[in-house]
Design an enzyme around this catalytic site. Structure first.
Site, mmCIF file in Angstrom:
data_model
loop_
_atom_site.group_PDB
_atom_site.id
_atom_site.type_symbol
_atom_site.label_atom_id
_atom_site.label_comp_id
_atom_site.label_asym_id
_atom_site.label_seq_id
_atom_site.Cartn_x
_atom_site.Cartn_y
_atom_site.Cartn_z
ATOM 1 N N GLU A 99 0.648 -3.457 -13.706
ATOM 2 C CA GLU A 99 0.092 -2.102 -13.683
ATOM 3 C C GLU A 99 -0.781 -1.833 -14.898
ATOM 4 O O GLU A 99 -0.462 -2.244 -16.010
ATOM 5 C CB GLU A 99 1.278 -1.133 -13.668
ATOM 6 C CG GLU A 99 0.930 0.321 -13.612
ATOM 7 C CD GLU A 99 2.192 1.190 -13.704
ATOM 8 O OE1 GLU A 99 2.758 1.526 -12.647
ATOM 9 O OE2 GLU A 99 2.604 1.516 -14.828
ATOM 10 N N TYR B 143 -5.672 4.946 -12.463
ATOM 11 C CA TYR B 143 -4.445 4.176 -12.277
ATOM 12 C C TYR B 143 -4.737 2.987 -11.378
ATOM 13 O O TYR B 143 -5.386 3.118 -10.340
ATOM 14 C CB TYR B 143 -3.352 5.043 -11.631
ATOM 15 C CG TYR B 143 -2.114 4.227 -11.311
ATOM 16 C CD1 TYR B 143 -1.073 4.129 -12.216
ATOM 17 C CD2 TYR B 143 -2.018 3.510 -10.119
ATOM 18 C CE1 TYR B 143 0.035 3.348 -11.954
ATOM 19 C CE2 TYR B 143 -0.908 2.715 -9.848
ATOM 20 C CZ TYR B 143 0.111 2.644 -10.774
ATOM 21 O OH TYR B 143 1.210 1.854 -10.520
#
Ligand code: GDP
Ligand code: MN
Length: 384
Positions: free
Chosen positions: A189, A101
């Protein structure tokens, strides 16, 4: 404003973040043709502006163009969290070894961008943050200095990424920071950022949320707004210059001023109720704006009561009350309405509303108590 995955990845590509080859398709036949171009194996990905598509069955792996067509037919017929899937992204399938992530958002506490990284990518990062907070590494960026290489390396070390990947991770983190900064994003993101079998990295999923207040500086990005994807109510609200965010409670809120609207929601929550929306009617609040706001609030089927919390400073309360009465005349709400009206000429304002059988209150606490009781189906006495 949220950008679709395929738009986000197009922007990533411009900043030299590696992304899979692929294109968006509106039909299953197109999806098949794209899969053919990609060599057969492809991932079919629902393009809807909500998370958790994987879990909902909106991400499917096809082994052949025929299967791509079949899966695209299925995915294009789906609804995910209430939103119809109108487009699919057909991407070359990746041989995933590790899912990481990597995200950048604004940290209000420090007033600076923060990079967040975790070796446990792919799934809900919120869940990781809750149960294994030690698995999350963060780096705060001085906006004047930008993201420094050593900070990206610290992140890589913090998430125990093997050294062989530090160089590429640093390049991607710095590129993502440039995306975040140059598009005036509030979130950029990559989840997952994957390490492939061969050792290289690829941004498999992308999400960019742009700051609406900065969109005037980015007419090219503003154009990417997908009107199909927004709740109809939020679209209406924008037309009337109302700030409206739909939530999932049952106490509809109409408030002037964003701060007061937040406080109103807090008080409702504190009393055991659940706000159905955030709505700031803004200053002045002329009758037609109030009517539009009321209509938008009531278009939400969950709403069981409406709480109006209006502070009449520049606008007089009796004027606001007349606006509300006109709105009621027009919209004819079928649920109880509670009004807390204070400020200039408040007695006259409350008198007008009470005459129209509205429940009135002088304090926010009293108004919220009455509204929460009404939402729970308790009988409430009229006052005023
Ligand atoms: P999200 O669920 O909406 O966040 O969608 P993602 O694009 O993040 O995909 C969810 C998951 O699907 C990823 O974490 C991967 O595990 C898997 N996935 C996505 N693309 C591929 C692919 O090309 N190959 C394989 N094997 N899995 C993929
Ligand atoms: Mn994802």
């Amino acid at each position: 404003m949220k950008l679709h995955e395929y738009r986000s990845k197009q922007i990533f590509a411009r900043y030299e973040i590696p992304v899979p080859r692929g294109r968006v398709a509106m039909t299953a036949t197109e999806a098949r043709a794209i899969a053919e171009e990609l060599g057969g194996r492809a991932v079919i990905k629902a393009q809807v502006l909500v998370g958790g598509r994987g879990k909902a069955g909106g991400i499917r792996l096809a082994q052949s163009p025929e299967e791509a067509e079949e899966l695209a037919t299925q995915v294009l017929g789906m609804h995910i969290k209430g939103l119809p899937v109108r487009k699919v992204l057909v991407d070359q399938a990746a041989d995933i070894q590790t899912e990481i992530y990597l995200g950048i958002t604004n940290d209000r506490a420090t007033g600076s961008p923060v990079l967040i990284a975790s070796a446990e990518g792919g799934i809900d990062i919120e869940e990781v943050a809750r149960v294994r907070p030690e698995k999350i590494a963060r780096a705060w960026v001085d906006p004047l200095l930008g993201l420094r290489n050593y900070q990206a390396r610290n992140l890589a070390a913090g998430m125990e990424l093997p050294r062989a990947h530090w160089g590429q991770f640093t390049d991607i983190a710095r590129a993502l920071y440039r995306v975040y900064k140059q598009t005036d994003a509030s979130l950029a993101e990559i989840n997952p950022l994957v390490i492939l079998g061969g050792g290289s990295m690829l941004a498999l999923d992308g999400k960019i949320v742009l700051d609406d207040n900065a969109l005037f500086r980015h007419p090219d990005l503003a154009e990417l707004r997908d009107l199909d994807e927004e709740a109809a109510s939020e679209r209406e609200a924008r037309k009337y210059g109302l700030s409206y965010v739909k939530l999932d409670g049952d106490v509809g809120c109409m408030v002037n001023g964003a701060g007061l609207a937040m406080a109103t929601m807090d008080v409702i929550q504190h009393l055991g109720g659940r706000p159905a929306n955030f709505l700031d009617v803004g200053g002045g609040a002329p009758a037609e704006k109030v009517a539009a706001a009321l209509e938008i609030i009531l278009s939400d089927r969950n709403v069981r009561v409406v709480l109006l919390n209006i502070f009449g400073g520049i606008t007089r309360c009796d004027e606001v009350a007349r606006g509300i009465l006109m709105a009621i005349e027009e919209v004819k709400p079928q649920v109880p309405m509670v009004a807390r009206l204070v400020g200039t000429n408040e007695e006259e304002g409350r008198r007008l509303l009470a005459e129209a059988k509205m429940i009135t209150a002088t304090s926010l606490l009293e108004g919220a108590e009455r509204a929460v009781a009404a939402a729970k189906g308790e009988a409430i006495e009229h006052s005023g």
